[in-house]
Every structure is written in C-alpha cells, then in structure tokens.
Design an enzyme around this catalytic site. Structure first.
Site, PDB file in Angstrom:
ATOM      1  N   GLU A  97     -42.948  47.702   4.901  1.00 52.54           N
ATOM      2  CA  GLU A  97     -42.621  46.481   4.178  1.00 52.54           C
ATOM      3  C   GLU A  97     -43.700  46.127   3.175  1.00 52.54           C
ATOM      4  O   GLU A  97     -44.880  46.366   3.417  1.00 52.54           O
ATOM      5  CB  GLU A  97     -42.594  45.307   5.169  1.00 52.54           C
ATOM      6  CG  GLU A  97     -41.294  45.121   5.864  1.00 52.54           C
ATOM      7  CD  GLU A  97     -41.369  43.955   6.846  1.00 52.54           C
ATOM      8  OE1 GLU A  97     -41.876  42.883   6.468  1.00 52.54           O
ATOM      9  OE2 GLU A  97     -40.920  44.140   7.986  1.00 52.54           O
ATOM     10  N   CYS A 110     -48.362  42.315  -1.747  1.00 55.79           N
ATOM     11  CA  CYS A 110     -48.988  42.524  -0.439  1.00 55.79           C
ATOM     12  C   CYS A 110     -48.445  43.835   0.110  1.00 55.79           C
ATOM     13  O   CYS A 110     -47.241  43.992   0.274  1.00 55.79           O
ATOM     14  CB  CYS A 110     -48.622  41.356   0.483  1.00 55.79           C
ATOM     15  SG  CYS A 110     -49.095  41.624   2.198  1.00 55.79           S
ATOM     16  N   CYS A 117     -49.113  49.648  13.921  1.00 57.14           N
ATOM     17  CA  CYS A 117     -50.525  49.277  14.046  1.00 57.14           C
ATOM     18  C   CYS A 117     -50.928  49.413  15.509  1.00 57.14           C
ATOM     19  O   CYS A 117     -50.105  49.240  16.403  1.00 57.14           O
ATOM     20  CB  CYS A 117     -50.688  47.821  13.600  1.00 57.14           C
ATOM     21  SG  CYS A 117     -52.400  47.235  13.637  1.00 57.14           S
ATOM     22  N   CYS A 121     -52.753  42.788  18.329  1.00 58.40           N
ATOM     23  CA  CYS A 121     -52.872  41.316  18.294  1.00 58.40           C
ATOM     24  C   CYS A 121     -51.615  40.688  18.899  1.00 58.40           C
ATOM     25  O   CYS A 121     -50.494  41.086  18.578  1.00 58.40           O
ATOM     26  CB  CYS A 121     -53.084  40.817  16.875  1.00 58.40           C
ATOM     27  SG  CYS A 121     -54.600  41.454  16.140  1.00 58.40           S
ATOM     28  N   CYS A 124     -48.639  39.205  16.646  1.00 59.22           N
ATOM     29  CA  CYS A 124     -48.218  39.965  15.467  1.00 59.22           C
ATOM     30  C   CYS A 124     -47.060  40.910  15.774  1.00 59.22           C
ATOM     31  O   CYS A 124     -47.089  41.642  16.758  1.00 59.22           O
ATOM     32  CB  CYS A 124     -49.410  40.754  14.927  1.00 59.22           C
ATOM     33  SG  CYS A 124     -49.015  41.720  13.464  1.00 59.22           S
ATOM     34  N   CYS A 338     -44.724  38.964   9.248  1.00 58.03           N
ATOM     35  CA  CYS A 338     -45.023  40.345   8.868  1.00 58.03           C
ATOM     36  C   CYS A 338     -44.369  41.302   9.854  1.00 58.03           C
ATOM     37  O   CYS A 338     -44.484  41.146  11.058  1.00 58.03           O
ATOM     38  CB  CYS A 338     -46.525  40.590   8.893  1.00 58.03           C
ATOM     39  SG  CYS A 338     -47.486  39.207   8.349  1.00 58.03           S
TER      40      CYS A 338
HETATM   41  N1  SAH Z   1     -54.821  44.209  10.178  1.00 60.06           N
HETATM   42  C1  SAH Z   1     -55.141  43.277   9.139  1.00 60.06           C
HETATM   43  C2  SAH Z   1     -53.908  42.821   8.342  1.00 60.06           C
HETATM   44  C3  SAH Z   1     -52.952  42.096   9.219  1.00 60.06           C
HETATM   45  S1  SAH Z   1     -51.705  41.035   8.551  1.00 60.06           S
HETATM   46  C4  SAH Z   1     -55.828  42.067   9.752  1.00 60.06           C
HETATM   47  O1  SAH Z   1     -55.859  41.953  10.965  1.00 60.06           O
HETATM   48  O2  SAH Z   1     -56.337  41.240   8.996  1.00 60.06           O
HETATM   49  C5  SAH Z   1     -52.492  39.731   7.707  1.00 60.06           C
HETATM   50  C6  SAH Z   1     -52.747  38.469   8.494  1.00 60.06           C
HETATM   51  O3  SAH Z   1     -51.580  37.923   9.114  1.00 60.06           O
HETATM   52  C7  SAH Z   1     -53.764  38.645   9.590  1.00 60.06           C
HETATM   53  O4  SAH Z   1     -54.675  37.583   9.531  1.00 60.06           O
HETATM   54  C8  SAH Z   1     -52.910  38.584  10.831  1.00 60.06           C
HETATM   55  O5  SAH Z   1     -53.687  38.234  11.944  1.00 60.06           O
HETATM   56  C9  SAH Z   1     -51.900  37.549  10.435  1.00 60.06           C
HETATM   57  N2  SAH Z   1     -50.671  37.511  11.240  1.00 60.06           N
HETATM   58  C10 SAH Z   1     -50.030  38.535  11.848  1.00 60.06           C
HETATM   59  N3  SAH Z   1     -48.942  38.091  12.482  1.00 60.06           N
HETATM   60  C11 SAH Z   1     -48.889  36.775  12.286  1.00 60.06           C
HETATM   61  C12 SAH Z   1     -47.992  35.754  12.694  1.00 60.06           C
HETATM   62  N4  SAH Z   1     -46.935  36.013  13.460  1.00 60.06           N
HETATM   63  N5  SAH Z   1     -48.255  34.495  12.299  1.00 60.06           N
HETATM   64  C13 SAH Z   1     -49.326  34.220  11.523  1.00 60.06           C
HETATM   65  N6  SAH Z   1     -50.200  35.124  11.114  1.00 60.06           N
HETATM   66  C14 SAH Z   1     -49.986  36.395  11.480  1.00 60.06           C
END
Ligand code: SAH
Length: 348
Positions: A97, A110, A117, A121, A124, A338
């Site tokens: 995406e 973006c 991944c 987390c 996520c 995301c």
């Molecule tokens: N791996 C990278 C990029 C991740 S996506 C990182 O960890 O920074 C970008 C941002 O979106 C990150 O800060 C991630 O923690 C956040 N994110 C992921 N899922 C989310 C969600 N469901 N709600 C809010 N933020 C989210």
C-alpha cells in the site's frame, strides 16, 4: 504465489549501475541515459512506451530485464480531501500500500518499505501476518513513480511510513533514498524525505554515517520502557536511553529537527502523568511530537481517546514547552489504518 524472478533488477540500478550493465554492451552512452530517464523521470511502466529507443533494444530489454515495478491494483480516493490510497501488485504476486496526500506545501507520498513487518507492534495492522519480504529499491521508487503517473502531479515530499520497518531493510532503503534524491532521477530534496522507525538504535547510528539530510521520526508511543514494552516488542531489545542516545548522535550529524510519533490509546498512554513523563524525556531536544489518535484495527482492541482528551494531552505537552501537532486525519472516508486495505484485499 508466482515464482520470483531472480535476474538483474533494472529498476534498482542507479545510473552508474546501468552504464555497467552488459545488456547495454554495444549501445552508446546516451541510449543508456535515455532508458534511465524513462524509468526514473518519466514514470514509464513498460519498454514499449520508450518511443525514442530503437525497437530492437526495447525488445531485448523486455526479454532480458523485465520491469519489476508496481502495478496499480486498486485505488480509493477520499471525497473529503483528495487523499488517495493505492494498492500495488508486485511481480511475485505480493501487495503493498502507498498513500498520496495533498498539502499546502506540495504533494506527498507515503510508501511501504517491506511486505508485512516483523516488529510486532500491538496496535498495528501491518505486522499481523509477520514479514513476507523486503522491498527492493526499485519497488520503493516504483510506488512513487506510479502515483506520479496516475495523478499527473509532481511529488515533492516522501515519507517512509507505510508498511514495514525501513531500518530493518537498511541497504535497500539507503539505495532508494540516494536514487530518489539523485539529479538524474526525481531529484527530490533530501530535506523533503522522512524515515519513520520503531527505534533500531544501531541502525540509527549507522544512518548518520550515510551523511544524508533526511528527517528521522521515532515511533515512541510511550514515555517509559515499562509501558513501551507492553505495546512494542522492540522495546525489549533497545531501551529508551539507548534509542535516545542514537537519535541525538544522528541529530549531531545533520541537525534536522526530530519527530516523535505518539499514537494515543485510550486508557493506555493518554494520562496527564504520561504527558508529563513524555515532556521530561523530550526537554532540551530540538523536536516536535506528532500525536496520532490510534486508528482502530479490527483484530485489535485499542481505542482512540475522545477528541477532547487528545486536545488536553496536546495542551499539557505545550504547557511543558513541547511543540505538538495532531496528525491531520487524511482520507477519513477511505480504508483507515496502515495495512488495512492490503489485508482486506489479500484475504479475498
Ligand atoms: N516501522 C515504522 C513505520 C510504521 S507506520 C515505525 O515504526 O515508525 C508509521 C506510524 O504509524 C508509526 O508511528 C506506527 O507506530 C503508527 N501506527 C501503526 N499502526 C497504527 C494505528 N493503528 N494507529 C495509529 N498509529 C499507528
């Protein structure tokens, strides 16, 4: 899943690499430059389009150097703000995406850096199926090129904040950034590129040595190690002290203001005490906090605080002297968090 093509990947080669490619053995240098220009400036999606090249060369390239770029599968456009969410199909049948956003200061894309991944987390969606594979530099570039082609707009900002942990795909990421900012390619300013990481401290340190002017964003999400470990497994590998040391080391290199992302989860990390601890951590650092009300993910039980509490959290941080932005909710009417579009699609 289709078999993966393992031959030379022309989209991941920089101009010097292309010049050295035996496929161009008997060609004049300007021909190679023409190919590079089609691929990296004119958003070509096939060799057929490269009309100023001899037909024989186009056919040879199509046979020997298939283009391993992204192909648009679906696109959703927000009626509210014009944000577009793209689902791209890769040559091996995987999907990624990317998002296109319009801002006052220019158009921004973006991109994803991996298929899936492995950082795990808790909030996520991208991590639910684990890591499938890294994206190549060409696949990262291609997301931007194909969005440029589809929108007809000039893209001036790139954020690596889609699916994947960019620093877990380090070599490809750095190569991607060098090609993206190269004058023979899109020539995007390094200052307009931001990489977001969950905090792989040794890789943050290594990034400084690349001597790039890119911005770094840290996904912080909790003010203490203890709390961070409950939502981000990576916090078991690197303590906040280690991550902050690495960040400050990076900052000393290019002095670009740091971003801290903080996804607000109701009842988890949104208390006044959290704001105070967070402000304490960040005091004296040239940075700002980007608050993201957590996007609910179907498989997860996290909720965003009410708008009132998000504002209160922001005010508290500001009271302690921290710069804060609340992530503008883009494309509220299209697949939210995301990785959700991809997941929905792949499941079918
Ligand atoms: N791996 C990278 C990029 C991740 S996506 C990182 O960890 O920074 C970008 C941002 O979106 C990150 O800060 C991630 O923690 C956040 N994110 C992921 N899922 C989310 C969600 N469901 N709600 C809010 N933020 C989210």
């Amino acid at each position: 899943m289709e078999e993966r093509y393992e031959g030379p990947d022309i989209l991941s080669a920089d101009l010097a690499g292309l010049m050295a490619d035996p496929v161009f053995e008997n060609e004049k240098k300007f021909r190679v430059k023409q190919v590079y220009e089609w691929l990296h400036r004119k958003n070509a999606a096939s060799y057929e389009e490269m009309t100023n090249l001899p037909k024989a060369l186009r056919e040879r390239l199509a046979e020997k150097r298939p283009l391993l770029g992204c192909v648009k599968e679906t696109m959703q456009e927000s009626k509210i703000d014009g944000t577009r969410k793209y689902l791209f199909r890769l040559h091996d049948g995987n999907y990624v995406e990317s998002v296109f956003m319009r801002y006052h200061h220019g158009d921004s894309v973006c991109i994803s850096s991996q298929v899936g991944c492995r950082m795990g987390c808790a909030f996520c969606a991208s991590t639910i199926g684990g890591l499938t594979r890294n994206l190549t530099p060409g696949e990262m570039l291609s997301q931007i090129y194909m969005i440029g082609r589809d929108t007809g707009e000039r893209i001036s900002n790139v954020v690596v904040m889609g699916t994947g942990e960019p620093l877990d795909n380090y070599e490809n990421l750095v190569r991607f950034i060098r090609m993206l900012t190269d004058e023979n390619g899109l020539n995007i300013s390094e200052r307009n590129v931001t990489v977001s990481t969950c905090g792989l401290a040794p890789k943050i340190r290594r990034l400084r040595e690349e001597d790039l002017q890119i911005n770094l964003a840290l996904s912080l999400h909790a003010p203490t190690d203890e709390m961070r470990r409950t939502i981000m497994p990576v916090a078991n590998r690197y303590s906040l002290d280690e991550v902050f040391d690495a960040l400050l080391y990076y900052y000393e290199g290019n002095r670009r203001r740091l971003t801290f992302e903080y996804s607000l989860i109701a009842g988890k990390n949104d208390s006044a005490e959290c704001a105070k601890l967070l402000a304490g951590r960040l005091s004296g650092i040239n940075c700002f906090v980007n608050l993201i009300p957590v996007n609910p993910v179907t498989e997860r039980d996290f909720k965003a605080p009410d708008t009132y509490f998000v504002q209160e959290f922001k005010k508290l941080l500001e009271k302690y002297g921290i710069h804060v932005t609340i992530r503008r909710e883009m494309g509220r009417d299209i697949d939210g968090a995301c990785g959700q579009l991809r997941k929905r699609y792949v499941k079918k």
